[in-house]
Design a protein around this motif. Structure first.
Motif, PDB file in Angstrom:
ATOM      1  N   ILE A  43       0.855  -1.199   0.000  1.00 31.10           N
ATOM      2  CA  ILE A  43       0.000   0.000   0.000  1.00 31.10           C
ATOM      3  C   ILE A  43       0.886   1.242   0.000  1.00 31.10           C
ATOM      4  CG2 ILE A  43      -1.688   1.337   1.325  1.00 31.10           C
ATOM      5  CD1 ILE A  43      -2.832  -1.422   2.272  1.00 31.10           C
ATOM      6  N   GLN A  44       1.916   1.239   0.842  1.00 29.77           N
ATOM      7  CA  GLN A  44       2.862   2.353   0.877  1.00 29.77           C
ATOM      8  C   GLN A  44       3.486   2.571  -0.497  1.00 29.77           C
ATOM      9  OE1 GLN A  44       5.034   0.818   4.676  1.00 29.77           O
ATOM     10  NE2 GLN A  44       5.811   2.849   4.235  1.00 29.77           N
ATOM     11  N   GLU A  45       3.953   1.500  -1.089  1.00 30.31           N
ATOM     12  CA  GLU A  45       4.656   1.564  -2.366  1.00 30.31           C
ATOM     13  C   GLU A  45       3.759   2.105  -3.480  1.00 30.31           C
ATOM     14  OE1 GLU A  45       6.297  -1.783  -5.455  1.00 30.31           O
ATOM     15  OE2 GLU A  45       6.618  -2.165  -3.313  1.00 30.31           O
ATOM     16  N   ARG A  46       2.559   1.583  -3.593  1.00 30.17           N
ATOM     17  CA  ARG A  46       1.671   1.957  -4.696  1.00 30.17           C
ATOM     18  C   ARG A  46       1.050   3.332  -4.530  1.00 30.17           C
ATOM     19  NH1 ARG A  46       3.726  -0.908  -8.376  1.00 30.17           N
ATOM     20  NH2 ARG A  46       3.448  -3.127  -8.137  1.00 30.17           N
ATOM     21  N   TYR A  47       0.818   3.740  -3.290  1.00 26.66           N
ATOM     22  CA  TYR A  47       0.123   5.006  -3.050  1.00 26.66           C
ATOM     23  C   TYR A  47       1.040   6.117  -2.548  1.00 26.66           C
ATOM     24  CZ  TYR A  47      -4.278   2.711  -3.961  1.00 26.66           C
ATOM     25  OH  TYR A  47      -5.308   2.041  -4.585  1.00 26.66           O
ATOM     26  N   GLY A  48       2.293   5.804  -2.290  1.00 32.16           N
ATOM     27  CA  GLY A  48       3.235   6.813  -1.815  1.00 32.16           C
ATOM     28  C   GLY A  48       2.948   7.281  -0.399  1.00 32.16           C
ATOM     29  N   TYR A  49       2.324   6.409   0.397  1.00 35.33           N
ATOM     30  CA  TYR A  49       1.988   6.749   1.780  1.00 35.33           C
ATOM     31  C   TYR A  49       3.179   6.513   2.701  1.00 35.33           C
ATOM     32  CZ  TYR A  49      -3.042   6.362   0.600  1.00 35.33           C
ATOM     33  OH  TYR A  49      -4.290   6.503   0.075  1.00 35.33           O
ATOM     34  N   GLN A  50       3.157   7.220   3.823  1.00 41.04           N
ATOM     35  CA  GLN A  50       4.035   6.898   4.926  1.00 41.04           C
ATOM     36  C   GLN A  50       3.452   5.661   5.608  1.00 41.04           C
ATOM     37  OE1 GLN A  50       6.924   8.539   5.796  1.00 41.04           O
ATOM     38  NE2 GLN A  50       6.588   9.641   3.874  1.00 41.04           N
ATOM     39  N   LYS A  51       4.277   4.963   6.365  1.00 41.82           N
ATOM     40  CA  LYS A  51       3.824   3.724   7.001  1.00 41.82           C
ATOM     41  C   LYS A  51       2.606   3.951   7.895  1.00 41.82           C
ATOM     42  CE  LYS A  51       5.226  -0.339   9.525  1.00 41.82           C
ATOM     43  NZ  LYS A  51       6.289  -1.112  10.096  1.00 41.82           N
ATOM     44  N   ASP A  52       2.605   5.054   8.660  1.00 45.35           N
ATOM     45  CA  ASP A  52       1.480   5.296   9.573  1.00 45.35           C
ATOM     46  C   ASP A  52       0.171   5.513   8.814  1.00 45.35           C
ATOM     47  OD1 ASP A  52       2.485   7.787   8.685  1.00 45.35           O
ATOM     48  OD2 ASP A  52       1.822   8.819  10.503  1.00 45.35           O
ATOM     49  N   GLN A  53       0.207   6.129   7.645  1.00 41.66           N
ATOM     50  CA  GLN A  53      -1.002   6.324   6.848  1.00 41.66           C
ATOM     51  C   GLN A  53      -1.509   4.986   6.306  1.00 41.66           C
ATOM     52  OE1 GLN A  53      -3.002   8.925   6.355  1.00 41.66           O
ATOM     53  NE2 GLN A  53      -4.336   7.745   5.018  1.00 41.66           N
ATOM     54  N   ALA A  54      -0.593   4.156   5.814  1.00 42.13           N
ATOM     55  CA  ALA A  54      -0.982   2.844   5.307  1.00 42.13           C
ATOM     56  C   ALA A  54      -1.563   1.988   6.427  1.00 42.13           C
ATOM     57  CB  ALA A  54       0.214   2.151   4.664  1.00 42.13           C
ATOM     58  N   GLU A  55      -0.940   2.028   7.601  1.00 41.48           N
ATOM     59  CA  GLU A  55      -1.447   1.285   8.771  1.00 41.48           C
ATOM     60  C   GLU A  55      -2.842   1.761   9.146  1.00 41.48           C
ATOM     61  OE1 GLU A  55      -0.572  -1.165  10.814  1.00 41.48           O
ATOM     62  OE2 GLU A  55       1.481  -1.554  10.201  1.00 41.48           O
ATOM     63  N   LYS A  56      -3.039   3.075   9.149  1.00 38.64           N
ATOM     64  CA  LYS A  56      -4.338   3.640   9.523  1.00 38.64           C
ATOM     65  C   LYS A  56      -5.427   3.169   8.559  1.00 38.64           C
ATOM     66  CE  LYS A  56      -6.779   7.967  10.132  1.00 38.64           C
ATOM     67  NZ  LYS A  56      -6.993   9.215   9.456  1.00 38.64           N
ATOM     68  N   GLU A  57      -5.151   3.251   7.262  1.00 38.14           N
ATOM     69  CA  GLU A  57      -6.142   2.805   6.278  1.00 38.14           C
ATOM     70  C   GLU A  57      -6.446   1.322   6.426  1.00 38.14           C
ATOM     71  OE1 GLU A  57      -5.817   3.747   2.183  1.00 38.14           O
ATOM     72  OE2 GLU A  57      -5.642   5.892   2.561  1.00 38.14           O
ATOM     73  N   LEU A  58      -5.405   0.520   6.649  1.00 48.09           N
ATOM     74  CA  LEU A  58      -5.620  -0.913   6.787  1.00 48.09           C
ATOM     75  C   LEU A  58      -6.428  -1.226   8.046  1.00 48.09           C
ATOM     76  CD1 LEU A  58      -5.265  -3.715   5.675  1.00 48.09           C
ATOM     77  CD2 LEU A  58      -3.003  -3.810   6.728  1.00 48.09           C
ATOM     78  N   LYS A  59      -6.143  -0.538   9.148  1.00 48.12           N
ATOM     79  CA  LYS A  59      -6.917  -0.755  10.382  1.00 48.12           C
ATOM     80  C   LYS A  59      -8.390  -0.418  10.167  1.00 48.12           C
ATOM     81  CE  LYS A  59      -3.382  -0.295  13.883  1.00 48.12           C
ATOM     82  NZ  LYS A  59      -2.880   0.440  15.040  1.00 48.12           N
ATOM     83  N   GLU A  60      -8.651   0.696   9.467  1.00 45.74           N
ATOM     84  CA  GLU A  60     -10.031   1.077   9.191  1.00 45.74           C
ATOM     85  C   GLU A  60     -10.712   0.025   8.311  1.00 45.74           C
ATOM     86  OE1 GLU A  60      -9.709   5.000   7.498  1.00 45.74           O
ATOM     87  OE2 GLU A  60      -9.222   5.896   9.428  1.00 45.74           O
TER      88      GLU A  60
END
Length: 69
Positions: A43-60
């Motif tokens: 998710i980080q790689e494809r969307y250019g997110y920081q790890k915390d943003q990718a974690e937040k989206e995945l948790k949601e």
């Protein structure tokens, strides 16, 4: 849960994951194979997110789909 059940669950979830994160390829999901930390990385790689943003989206997403690794 045995390995066959886990594999079946992942196959069912792949479609939902792809609906949420359409930039992920089938190859990405094959590499991930149900491993949460690798999904966060993709998710980080494809969307250019920081790890915390990718974690937040995945948790949601996990909460919404009642799935936890």
């Amino acid at each position: 849960m045995n390995k066959d059940q886990a594999d079946g669950n992942w196959k069912q979830l792949k479609g939902k994951v792809k609906e949420q994160w359409g930039k992920l390829t089938d190859d990405d999901l094959t590499v991930v194979e149900g491993k949460r930390d690798q999904l966060v990385g993709k998710i980080q790689e494809r969307y250019g997110y920081q790890k915390d943003q990718a974690e937040k989206e995945l948790k949601e997403w996990e909460s919404k789909n009642k799935h936890h690794w």
